[in-house]
Design a protein around this motif. Structure first.
Motif, PDB file in Angstrom:
ATOM      1  N   PRO A   1       1.494  -9.782   7.748  1.00  0.00           N
ATOM      2  CA  PRO A   1       2.631 -10.612   7.362  1.00  0.00           C
ATOM      3  C   PRO A   1       3.702 -10.608   8.439  1.00  0.00           C
ATOM      4  N   THR A   2       4.387 -11.721   8.616  1.00  0.00           N
ATOM      5  CA  THR A   2       5.403 -11.846   9.658  1.00  0.00           C
ATOM      6  C   THR A   2       6.519 -10.850   9.423  1.00  0.00           C
ATOM      7  N   PRO A   3       6.759  -9.952  10.391  1.00  0.00           N
ATOM      8  CA  PRO A   3       7.796  -8.937  10.184  1.00  0.00           C
ATOM      9  C   PRO A   3       9.194  -9.501  10.332  1.00  0.00           C
TER      10      PRO A   3
ATOM     11  N   ALA B   1      -4.554   0.905   8.879  1.00  0.00           N
ATOM     12  CA  ALA B   1      -5.094  -0.362   9.368  1.00  0.00           C
ATOM     13  C   ALA B   1      -4.150  -1.521   9.083  1.00  0.00           C
ATOM     14  N   ALA B   2      -3.545  -1.526   7.898  1.00  0.00           N
ATOM     15  CA  ALA B   2      -2.616  -2.607   7.548  1.00  0.00           C
ATOM     16  C   ALA B   2      -1.387  -2.582   8.440  1.00  0.00           C
ATOM     17  N   VAL B   3      -0.858  -1.384   8.713  1.00  0.00           N
ATOM     18  CA  VAL B   3       0.307  -1.281   9.592  1.00  0.00           C
ATOM     19  C   VAL B   3      -0.059  -1.723  11.006  1.00  0.00           C
ATOM     20  N   LEU B   4      -1.213  -1.272  11.496  1.00  0.00           N
ATOM     21  CA  LEU B   4      -1.645  -1.642  12.840  1.00  0.00           C
ATOM     22  C   LEU B   4      -1.817  -3.142  12.971  1.00  0.00           C
TER      23      LEU B   4
ATOM     24  N   LEU C   1       0.843  -1.180   0.000  1.00  0.00           N
ATOM     25  CA  LEU C   1       0.000   0.000   0.000  1.00  0.00           C
ATOM     26  C   LEU C   1       0.885   1.240   0.000  1.00  0.00           C
ATOM     27  N   SER C   2       0.380   2.317  -0.596  1.00  0.00           N
ATOM     28  CA  SER C   2       1.119   3.583  -0.577  1.00  0.00           C
ATOM     29  C   SER C   2       0.133   4.726  -0.737  1.00  0.00           C
TER      30      SER C   2
ATOM     31  N   SER D   1       4.882   4.361   2.045  1.00  0.00           N
ATOM     32  CA  SER D   1       4.682   3.049   1.447  1.00  0.00           C
ATOM     33  C   SER D   1       4.839   1.976   2.520  1.00  0.00           C
ATOM     34  N   PHE D   2       4.144   0.854   2.316  1.00  0.00           N
ATOM     35  CA  PHE D   2       4.199  -0.247   3.276  1.00  0.00           C
ATOM     36  C   PHE D   2       4.117  -1.555   2.504  1.00  0.00           C
ATOM     37  N   ASP D   3       5.106  -2.443   2.725  1.00  0.00           N
ATOM     38  CA  ASP D   3       5.149  -3.716   2.012  1.00  0.00           C
ATOM     39  C   ASP D   3       4.757  -4.907   2.894  1.00  0.00           C
TER      40      ASP D   3
END
Length: 287
Positions: free
Chosen positions: A235-237, A224-227, A131-132, A141-143
């Protein structure tokens, strides 16, 4: 619950009732709220629902509304009650003449609820990554593992610009703070236990919104995705430090423009001689 596959269609969304969940398909198009178009569809487990209500709407409509349990949905948690009613993804607006049918489904849903109180973990899936979005002062951006902020020349404060583009591993975050861009001074801030409070426009762990930058339909699913990832449902960080890391190599024109802007800051007294020399060398090294 009602028969599997039963569908109740309303304005801008259709709800399909399954034995253990409600699949909400949102309308896409210019008349639909942009958040709905961005979400596409969401499956809401009955275990994530705390209450069901049917109430009169505006202009000859009725509204079937779900209330998610606290802690069950990352989108609702990130929004923290800031969404306007028309953009509430848990509302289904129907013509008033369908109130009897809506009441039937409301009763069926209530009969299927078995959980109450706060949820121990997220039960609703987060928006899919990557997402970005563009904020006023950065591109975010967030992968699924790392959040990155690349500062804008025109919007970022000198504090952020001097700090450099930022990269934050999910493993180093404790939460996310989102303030709707529909109110004054909206922003998205990444929370880290070691950070003291700071104004969002001066905080390298935050991006600020502006007119046309950081719209709800872009920034809220991102938050929401980051939270969700922070709390272990994403996804496993990768356990890497939450520090600034070098970005991709830049083209000569990009580097030249950044050095020009750096010179303007230097002449304005916002950057010291030492900072100017160090940042210029850093930029040249990216060629």
């Amino acid at each position: 619950m009602s028969r599997m596959g039963d569908v109740l269609a309303g304005f801008h969304a259709a709800w399909e009732f399954e034995s253990d969940s409600v699949l909400i398909r949102y309308e896409r198009g210019i008349r639909a709220p942009r958040l709905f178009s961005a979400l596409g569809e969401r499956r809401i487990p009955l275990a994530a629902i705390g209450a069901v209500a049917l109430e009169p709407g505006k202009r000859g409509t009725v509204v079937l509304r779900l209330t998610p349990r606290p802690g069950a949905d990352p989108l609702a948690e990130a929004a923290a009650g800031q969404l306007k009613e028309a953009s509430d993804p848990y509302r289904l607006v129907l013509p008033a003449e369908r109130d009897a049918l809506a009441e039937y489904y409301a009763d069926e849903l209530r009969a299927g609820l078995t959980e109450s109180g706060p949820a121990e973990r997220f039960l609703v899936a987060a928006p899919e990554v990557p997402l970005s979005f563009k904020a006023y002062d950065a591109k975010a951006s967030f992968d699924g593992r790392t959040v990155r902020f690349r500062w804008s020349w025109t919007g970022a404060s000198s504090t952020k610009w001097k700090a450099g583009d930022q990269s934050f591993a999910v493993s180093g975050l404790s939460g996310v703070e989102w303030r709707s861009p529909e109110v004054f001074e909206g922003y998205l801030r990444l929370l880290r236990a070691q950070d003291p409070p700071a104004q969002p426009d001066q905080d390298p762990a935050a991006v600020v919104f502006g007119l046309g930058y950081g719209a709800v339909h872009e920034s809220l699913p991102f938050a929401a995705a980051v939270l969700s990832a922070v709390r272990g449902r994403g996804p496993t960080p990768t356990p890497t430090p939450a520090v600034a890391t070098p970005g991709p190599r830049r083209g000569p024109a990009d580097v030249a423009e950044r050095i020009r802007h750096l010179g303007e800051l230097h002449r304005a007294g916002l950057v010291t001689d030492e900072e100017f020399s160090a940042k210029k060398a850093e930029l040249l090294a990216e060629l």
